[in-house]
Design an enzyme around this catalytic site. Sequence first.
Site, PDB file in Angstrom:
ATOM      1  N   ASP A 157      -4.775  -6.132   3.265  1.00 38.37           N
ATOM      2  CA  ASP A 157      -5.044  -5.340   2.065  1.00 38.37           C
ATOM      3  C   ASP A 157      -6.472  -5.567   1.537  1.00 38.37           C
ATOM      4  O   ASP A 157      -6.905  -6.714   1.408  1.00 38.37           O
ATOM      5  CB  ASP A 157      -4.006  -5.771   1.019  1.00 38.37           C
ATOM      6  N   GLU A 214     -10.751   3.723   2.488  1.00 45.97           N
ATOM      7  CA  GLU A 214     -10.636   4.016   1.045  1.00 45.97           C
ATOM      8  C   GLU A 214     -11.845   4.814   0.579  1.00 45.97           C
ATOM      9  O   GLU A 214     -12.985   4.500   0.923  1.00 45.97           O
ATOM     10  CB  GLU A 214     -10.518   2.697   0.269  1.00 45.97           C
ATOM     11  N   HIS A 223      -6.204  -0.843 -10.808  1.00 48.95           N
ATOM     12  CA  HIS A 223      -5.529  -2.082 -10.383  1.00 48.95           C
ATOM     13  C   HIS A 223      -5.129  -2.916 -11.599  1.00 48.95           C
ATOM     14  O   HIS A 223      -5.899  -3.050 -12.550  1.00 48.95           O
ATOM     15  CB  HIS A 223      -6.454  -2.936  -9.500  1.00 48.95           C
ATOM     16  N   HIS A 257      -2.831   3.107  -4.370  1.00 43.01           N
ATOM     17  CA  HIS A 257      -2.940   1.698  -4.757  1.00 43.01           C
ATOM     18  C   HIS A 257      -2.666   1.578  -6.250  1.00 43.01           C
ATOM     19  O   HIS A 257      -2.552   2.566  -6.962  1.00 43.01           O
ATOM     20  CB  HIS A 257      -4.353   1.188  -4.445  1.00 43.01           C
ATOM     21  N   THR A 275       0.573  -6.507  -9.119  1.00 47.39           N
ATOM     22  CA  THR A 275       0.660  -7.169 -10.432  1.00 47.39           C
ATOM     23  C   THR A 275       2.095  -7.252 -10.949  1.00 47.39           C
ATOM     24  O   THR A 275       2.516  -8.308 -11.442  1.00 47.39           O
ATOM     25  CB  THR A 275      -0.213  -6.429 -11.462  1.00 47.39           C
TER      26      THR A 275
HETATM   27  O1  G3H Z   1      -3.643  -3.352  -2.985  1.00 48.27           O
HETATM   28  C1  G3H Z   1      -2.908  -3.760  -3.875  1.00 48.27           C
HETATM   29  C2  G3H Z   1      -2.410  -2.874  -4.919  1.00 48.27           C
HETATM   30  O2  G3H Z   1      -3.245  -1.793  -5.079  1.00 48.27           O
HETATM   31  C3  G3H Z   1      -1.953  -3.584  -6.128  1.00 48.27           C
HETATM   32  O3  G3H Z   1      -2.230  -2.960  -7.349  1.00 48.27           O
HETATM   33  O4  G3H Z   1      -1.782  -4.911  -8.801  1.00 48.27           O
HETATM   34  O5  G3H Z   1      -2.006  -2.633  -9.739  1.00 48.27           O
HETATM   35  O6  G3H Z   1      -0.018  -3.228  -8.413  1.00 48.27           O
HETATM   36  P1  G3H Z   1      -1.477  -3.474  -8.644  1.00 48.27           P
HETATM   37 ZN    ZN Z   2      -5.115  -1.971  -4.021  1.00 42.22          ZN
END
Ligand code: G3H
Ligand code: ZN
Length: 300
Positions: free
Chosen positions: A80, A148, A196, A226, A251
């Site tokens: 990731d 991306e 994020h 994401h 998160t």
């Molecule tokens: O690549 C990881 C995700 O995009 C996590 O995003 O922490 O907002 O869920 P998030």
């Molecule tokens: Zn991400």
Amino acid sequence: MIALKEILLQATREHWSTGHFNASESDHMRAIVEAAKEVGAPAIIGTSEGEAKHLGYLEAVALRDAFRAELGIPVFLNSDHHKSVEAAKIAIDAGYDSIHIDLSAQSFDENVRGTRDVVEYAKINHRYVANQHSNILQNVGMLSVEGELGYLRGDSKIQKEKIEIKPEDYTDPDQAADFVAKTGINRLAIAVGNIHGISLDEPNLDIDRIKKIREAIPENVALVLHAGSGIPDDQIKAAIAAGIANIHINTDIRVAYTEALRKELSKKPDETTPYRFDAAARDTLKNLIVEKLRLFGSGG
Ligand code: G3H
Ligand code: ZN
């Protein structure tokens, strides 16, 4: 084993989404695969560069293989947000079966060049890697690469300040088509109002833009959303209906896991045997992932 590419094509055609969840401990990986097994979904485990360094690239691959063998379901391991070609190559060499090369902070041309390099490296080197890990993948065509385009702000934590998205952050549909054609990627991560982390304000996804990007790129290139934490369920469902086939959550699960662990530790202040206080946090994590997978329509 079925390839991730085939699963994503099926999800795109049938308007449901796979879930991608991050892990930095074997316990998190177990929670993800057990949740996937419970609902009948493929398991996609992501490790950011930081998470992979903590867990170990080779260790993550070995655990992925062990969970595949133990549970008998498709389990995929994704690098990731790997932010350099070198970092992505480490994951390919280790035996990851899915690569996210994120050069979105660079210029369009640099992003194209680096992402294409990773796609090419994956094609050439994955045969060797597959031979090393004979139970991992049957042929070179199985590896899936994600690029991306657009700029995603924030990071995977509870945001204490308001984050403003600028108009130029959003992914442009025509540029997305050009990016896909020039790089040869299998998945495209887009910026459509997502941030994020859990943001102060409710996110407002640009669903129309998702539809336009979906129409602009070939059907066999999956769209990735994401920053799935903190997005209301109705917006998640609308994004899936518009063509999203893979949703990343970090998160939400980090917060749930940590809060459960803190609660358990304060309930048992004298307990020093880790498996007697961390199992509850793992169960919390698993239950939340089950809920998310059901929301995404990934069950069954
Ligand atoms: O690549 C990881 C995700 O995009 C996590 O995003 O922490 O907002 O869920 P998030
Ligand atoms: Zn991400």
